[in-house]
Design a protein around this motif. Sequence first.
Motif, PDB file in Angstrom:
ATOM      1  N   ARG A  87      14.509  22.002  42.639  1.00 36.78           N
ATOM      2  CA  ARG A  87      15.845  21.061  43.097  1.00 36.78           C
ATOM      3  C   ARG A  87      16.748  20.989  42.608  1.00 36.78           C
ATOM      4  O   ARG A  87      18.460  21.134  42.390  1.00 36.78           O
ATOM      5  CB  ARG A  87      15.791  20.096  44.232  1.00 36.78           C
ATOM      6  N   ASN A  88      16.275  19.511  41.452  1.00 38.65           N
ATOM      7  CA  ASN A  88      17.549  19.479  40.515  1.00 38.65           C
ATOM      8  C   ASN A  88      17.509  20.269  39.377  1.00 38.65           C
ATOM      9  O   ASN A  88      18.686  19.794  39.000  1.00 38.65           O
ATOM     10  CB  ASN A  88      16.487  18.545  39.800  1.00 38.65           C
ATOM     11  N   LYS A  89      16.459  21.544  38.971  1.00 36.11           N
ATOM     12  CA  LYS A  89      16.616  22.123  38.011  1.00 36.11           C
ATOM     13  C   LYS A  89      15.880  23.413  38.048  1.00 36.11           C
ATOM     14  O   LYS A  89      14.705  23.934  38.954  1.00 36.11           O
ATOM     15  CB  LYS A  89      15.968  22.031  36.499  1.00 36.11           C
ATOM     16  N   THR A  90      16.485  24.517  38.673  1.00 37.35           N
ATOM     17  CA  THR A  90      15.976  26.326  38.658  1.00 37.35           C
ATOM     18  C   THR A  90      14.913  26.368  37.519  1.00 37.35           C
ATOM     19  O   THR A  90      15.220  26.118  36.612  1.00 37.35           O
ATOM     20  CB  THR A  90      16.263  27.094  39.173  1.00 37.35           C
ATOM     21  N   ILE A  91      13.819  26.861  37.618  1.00 38.50           N
ATOM     22  CA  ILE A  91      12.973  27.874  36.699  1.00 38.50           C
ATOM     23  C   ILE A  91      13.728  28.058  35.777  1.00 38.50           C
ATOM     24  O   ILE A  91      13.115  28.319  34.725  1.00 38.50           O
ATOM     25  CB  ILE A  91      11.917  29.077  37.174  1.00 38.50           C
ATOM     26  N   ASP A  92      14.728  29.222  36.359  1.00 40.91           N
ATOM     27  CA  ASP A  92      15.877  29.804  35.317  1.00 40.91           C
ATOM     28  C   ASP A  92      16.273  29.165  34.650  1.00 40.91           C
ATOM     29  O   ASP A  92      16.924  28.692  33.533  1.00 40.91           O
ATOM     30  CB  ASP A  92      16.498  30.954  36.558  1.00 40.91           C
ATOM     31  N   GLU A  93      17.006  27.810  34.482  1.00 46.47           N
ATOM     32  CA  GLU A  93      17.868  26.828  34.217  1.00 46.47           C
ATOM     33  C   GLU A  93      16.999  26.426  33.426  1.00 46.47           C
ATOM     34  O   GLU A  93      17.022  25.997  31.712  1.00 46.47           O
ATOM     35  CB  GLU A  93      17.940  26.003  34.792  1.00 46.47           C
ATOM     36  N   LEU A  94      15.091  25.850  33.509  1.00 48.72           N
ATOM     37  CA  LEU A  94      14.833  25.213  32.380  1.00 48.72           C
ATOM     38  C   LEU A  94      14.173  26.208  30.835  1.00 48.72           C
ATOM     39  O   LEU A  94      13.969  26.188  29.843  1.00 48.72           O
ATOM     40  CB  LEU A  94      13.206  25.257  32.899  1.00 48.72           C
ATOM     41  N   LEU A  95      14.383  27.710  31.895  1.00 46.26           N
ATOM     42  CA  LEU A  95      14.410  28.719  30.897  1.00 46.26           C
ATOM     43  C   LEU A  95      15.293  29.081  29.352  1.00 46.26           C
ATOM     44  O   LEU A  95      15.117  29.666  28.698  1.00 46.26           O
ATOM     45  CB  LEU A  95      13.767  30.743  31.134  1.00 46.26           C
ATOM     46  N   GLU A  96      16.102  28.069  29.848  1.00 46.63           N
ATOM     47  CA  GLU A  96      17.294  28.248  28.758  1.00 46.63           C
ATOM     48  C   GLU A  96      17.381  26.973  28.302  1.00 46.63           C
ATOM     49  O   GLU A  96      17.665  27.507  27.046  1.00 46.63           O
ATOM     50  CB  GLU A  96      18.548  28.167  29.529  1.00 46.63           C
ATOM     51  N   GLU A  97      16.052  26.444  28.807  1.00 47.20           N
ATOM     52  CA  GLU A  97      16.282  25.707  27.484  1.00 47.20           C
ATOM     53  C   GLU A  97      14.867  25.799  27.203  1.00 47.20           C
ATOM     54  O   GLU A  97      14.227  24.568  25.824  1.00 47.20           O
ATOM     55  CB  GLU A  97      16.382  23.640  27.910  1.00 47.20           C
ATOM     56  N   TYR A  98      13.620  26.143  27.372  1.00 46.74           N
ATOM     57  CA  TYR A  98      12.413  26.320  26.835  1.00 46.74           C
ATOM     58  C   TYR A  98      12.158  27.629  26.409  1.00 46.74           C
ATOM     59  O   TYR A  98      12.570  28.489  27.012  1.00 46.74           O
ATOM     60  CB  TYR A  98      11.313  25.622  28.105  1.00 46.74           C
ATOM     61  N   ASP A  99      11.161  27.825  25.437  1.00 48.13           N
ATOM     62  CA  ASP A  99      10.398  29.234  25.558  1.00 48.13           C
ATOM     63  C   ASP A  99       9.268  29.562  26.322  1.00 48.13           C
ATOM     64  O   ASP A  99       9.661  30.398  26.169  1.00 48.13           O
ATOM     65  CB  ASP A  99       9.787  28.465  23.487  1.00 48.13           C
ATOM     66  N   ALA A 100       8.824  28.721  27.316  1.00 44.82           N
ATOM     67  CA  ALA A 100       7.588  29.012  28.013  1.00 44.82           C
ATOM     68  C   ALA A 100       8.016  28.036  29.160  1.00 44.82           C
ATOM     69  O   ALA A 100       8.253  26.956  28.189  1.00 44.82           O
ATOM     70  CB  ALA A 100       6.818  29.664  27.450  1.00 44.82           C
ATOM     71  N   VAL A 101       8.052  28.805  30.463  1.00 43.02           N
ATOM     72  CA  VAL A 101       7.427  27.558  31.467  1.00 43.02           C
ATOM     73  C   VAL A 101       5.875  27.600  31.806  1.00 43.02           C
ATOM     74  O   VAL A 101       5.747  28.571  32.486  1.00 43.02           O
ATOM     75  CB  VAL A 101       8.663  27.422  32.557  1.00 43.02           C
TER      76      VAL A 101
END
Length: 421
Positions: free
Chosen positions: A165-179
């Motif tokens: 909702r606040n961020k998607t997994i794809d958006e997190l992958l833009e910031e992080y090396d892994a999720v």
Amino acid sequence: VKGCPVEVPIRDFIKLITEYKFMEAAALIKTKNSLPAVTGRVCPQETQCEARCTLGRRYQPVAIGNLERFVADYAREHGEEIPELPPKTGKKVAIVGSGPAGLTCAGDLALLGHEVVVYEALHKPGGVLVYGIPEFRLPKDIVQYEIDYLKKLGVKIHLNFIVGRNKTIDELLEEYDAVFIGTGAGAPRLLNIPGINLVNVYSANEYLTRVNLLKGYKFPEYKTPIKRAKTVVVIGAGNVAMDSARTAKRLGAEKSIIIYRRSRKECPARAEEVHHAEEEGIEFRFLTNPVRIIGDELGKVKAIECLKYELGEPDESGRARPIPIPGSEHIIECELVIVAIGNNPNPIIPSTTPDLEVSKWGTIVTDLKTGKTSKDRVYAGGDIATGAATVIAAMGAGKRAAKTIHKQIMGIEETEEDTSA
């Protein structure tokens, strides 16, 4: 050790206890288990480490769980030290969910020098440890201590943040090396019987969350109401059902009744939990199953109609099949019904991550040895991958995923041992 999902060095920490080296014993456990004060209280040791104890072949097994609990409590009370942390790697990992899988994965990655950020949807971290397990079984200050310990290792926690909702997994992958996804199984299963939508029918999830996390037991001091009833019926016989029935008793129920369609022998709850419930006066009605919930003219629960059962041949689960006895209908008067028949995986992330493979049960498909999902750089573990299981099983999944994540983001080649059974 082979019976422990996180491979705690059991023989070695017990030896330290015999030498009165309690702080050293606690430190040794924490090299494998991030939450020993938790697992020492809620882990089903009798089917895991203690089941493998050689002493148990002729006598009682060594009380491994109680010893783990003791040294963890001792270390907390005597000021345990944070281990020396390695240099920072410059790699960042996002953890979705702060339950046992997420916290374990976060702790292990922090100890390897990575920057770790946990995203939690609720206003308190801990997942099922804070909203699902009652205070009398797992005091919340102990959970908070273990979380504070992880923060000292450098783990950051963002609360009130719903990934999907606040961020998607794809958006997190833009910031992080892994999720890593550890969102658990928080969607309750309900019965398809008449009356299930009456007032004062709760899922066990809602009931325990209102009491544990939202302090419903302190209403009106806290603004979360909870129904207090003279007679409460809990449907199901797992650990969650025991927690619900015992919680209802503490909230003033004169009669707290568990109904289960099989016998005591088939109860999925730990024997210890059933024993404690019996000690506290919880009434068990085995070989009994609900047919309908009956309401009054205001739409509130006033009774539940049940059938008596007998056990037949084993079904596909290997347990004796419950067979209804015609003409055995009977009424149990009550004002509150709690349904505790299991949970389904949380659907928010799978529904907002279309290229993430999901099973027909709604679980995220993973390699159970490594935590890898169908999506590159995304890992998952715990109940979201396996369906509802134990705290320690979720922790084991978090630990295995952390090991794989570390190798992937650091470019370390996997060995045959890493992927073999």
